[in-house]
Write a protein that holds these residues in place. Structure first.
Motif, short mmCIF file in Angstrom:
data_model
loop_
_atom_site.label_atom_id
_atom_site.label_comp_id
_atom_site.label_asym_id
_atom_site.label_seq_id
_atom_site.Cartn_x
_atom_site.Cartn_y
_atom_site.Cartn_z
N SER A 57 91.10 25.68 91.77
CA SER A 57 91.59 24.41 91.23
C SER A 57 90.46 23.44 90.97
CB SER A 57 92.63 23.78 92.17
OG SER A 57 92.03 23.46 93.41
N TRP A 58 90.74 22.52 90.06
CA TRP A 58 89.81 21.46 89.68
C TRP A 58 90.55 20.13 89.63
CZ3 TRP A 58 89.54 26.36 87.93
CH2 TRP A 58 88.29 27.01 87.92
N LEU A 59 89.85 19.06 89.96
CA LEU A 59 90.37 17.72 89.71
C LEU A 59 89.83 17.27 88.36
CD1 LEU A 59 89.84 16.08 93.22
CD2 LEU A 59 91.97 16.91 92.23
N ILE A 60 90.72 16.98 87.43
CA ILE A 60 90.33 16.63 86.07
C ILE A 60 90.66 15.17 85.82
CG2 ILE A 60 90.70 17.13 83.63
CD1 ILE A 60 91.49 19.95 84.41
N ASP A 61 89.62 14.36 85.53
CA ASP A 61 89.81 12.95 85.19
C ASP A 61 89.93 12.81 83.68
OD1 ASP A 61 89.56 12.00 87.84
OD2 ASP A 61 87.39 12.17 87.71
N LEU A 62 90.93 12.07 83.25
CA LEU A 62 91.22 11.88 81.83
C LEU A 62 91.15 10.39 81.54
CD1 LEU A 62 94.31 14.23 81.88
CD2 LEU A 62 92.11 14.79 80.84
N PHE A 63 90.30 10.01 80.59
CA PHE A 63 90.17 8.59 80.28
C PHE A 63 89.78 8.39 78.83
CE2 PHE A 63 86.21 10.20 82.02
CZ PHE A 63 85.26 9.78 81.11
N SER A 64 89.99 7.19 78.35
CA SER A 64 89.63 6.83 76.98
C SER A 64 89.22 5.35 76.97
CB SER A 64 90.83 7.04 76.04
OG SER A 64 90.54 6.52 74.76
N ASP A 65 88.11 5.06 76.28
CA ASP A 65 87.68 3.67 76.17
C ASP A 65 88.15 3.04 74.85
OD1 ASP A 65 86.07 4.99 74.37
OD2 ASP A 65 84.17 4.47 75.33
N ARG A 66 89.07 3.72 74.17
CA ARG A 66 89.61 3.18 72.92
C ARG A 66 90.50 1.96 73.20
NH1 ARG A 66 92.03 7.54 69.01
NH2 ARG A 66 93.77 6.18 69.46
N SER A 67 90.48 1.03 72.27
CA SER A 67 91.38 -0.12 72.40
C SER A 67 92.82 0.26 72.02
CB SER A 67 90.89 -1.27 71.50
OG SER A 67 90.82 -0.85 70.14
N ALA A 68 92.94 1.28 71.16
CA ALA A 68 94.28 1.75 70.78
C ALA A 68 94.80 2.75 71.81
CB ALA A 68 94.22 2.41 69.40
N GLY A 69 96.12 2.88 71.87
CA GLY A 69 96.73 3.79 72.82
C GLY A 69 96.57 5.25 72.42
N LEU A 70 96.57 6.12 73.42
CA LEU A 70 96.43 7.56 73.22
C LEU A 70 97.27 8.25 74.29
CD1 LEU A 70 94.74 9.90 71.81
CD2 LEU A 70 93.18 9.69 73.75
#
Length: 229
Positions: A57-70
């Protein structure tokens, strides 16, 4: 848990390991030491009997620095490359207690479907059939604990997230650092097989004329692995 060792135990090492289980409470440190000195890899029980087997298993971080939603609406393993599990020795660890954890699980025999391990009514169902992960637009980073099982094969692969925004559908490749993910499997017919329990250590190898009754059946396969937990 299970440990798969690339180098088998010698006769002396085998005798010492079995003797370590002669007491009422054998030392789990013996298992960890053997794994460290014999090219060992620890595998987890994902807590779901429909998995392909023991997992990594892995811990996966998901992020976005966009101002718009994703929004992440799907994930899959891609470019999966597998071969027969190469380990020589299996040490199955059967302690008391245990439990499931929140996250997703991939069977690499069906790499397009992550299943939910969340302890709720959706446990065991396709994760993204009822959940999504919102990113961007100032939201907090998302995260998943992803476990993957490969049965009796050793596999390596990449992950790919399906992302949606106002412009449509996109794919984003996820790497393990800068490379591929890799998962070890249990060899179908291990050269050596030991069972570690709170009550002792047992030799369950195929060479045994009379295997102890608590020994799981071999050969291992995707369809019978749950009998070893």
């Amino acid at each position: 848990m299970a440990y798969v060792l690339d180098r088998p135990l010698t006769r002396t090492e085998t005798a010492t390991f079995l003797e370590s289980g002669a007491d009422d409470s054998p030392d789990f440190g013996e298992v960890e030491e053997l794994a460290a000195t014999h090219g060992g890899h620890g595998l987890e029980d994902p807590g779901w009997d429909k998995s392909d087997g023991y997992s990594s298993s892995w811990l996966i971080d998901l992020f976005s620095d966009r101002s718009a939603g994703l929004t992440i609406t799907g994930m899959r393993a891609k470019d999966v490359r597998c071969g027969p599990a190469a380990a020589k020795t299996v040490i199955l660890v059967r302690p008391e207690g245990g439990g499931a954890y929140d996250g997703i699980h991939f069977n690499l025999s069906e790499p397009k479907t992550p299943y939910s391990l969340s302890p709720d009514d959706y446990f065991g169902k396709p994760y993204f059939s009822h959940k999504k992960i919102d990113l961007g637009n100032g939201t907090e980073p998302g995260g998943l604990r992803a476990s993957l099982s490969s049965g009796v094969q050793d596999c390596n692969f990449l992950l790919e997230a399906e992302c949606r925004d106002s412009l449509g559908l996109h794919q984003q490749e996820i790497k393990n650092a800068s490379g591929r993910f890799a998962v070890r499997g249990l060899p179908a017919n291990p050269y050596q097989f030991f069972l570690w329990t709170d009550g002792g250590v047992f030799d369950c190898g195929p060479h045994q004329l009379q295997r102890p009754r608590m020994c799981p059946a071999i050969p291992f396969s995707v369809t019978n692995w749950s009998s070893v937990v």
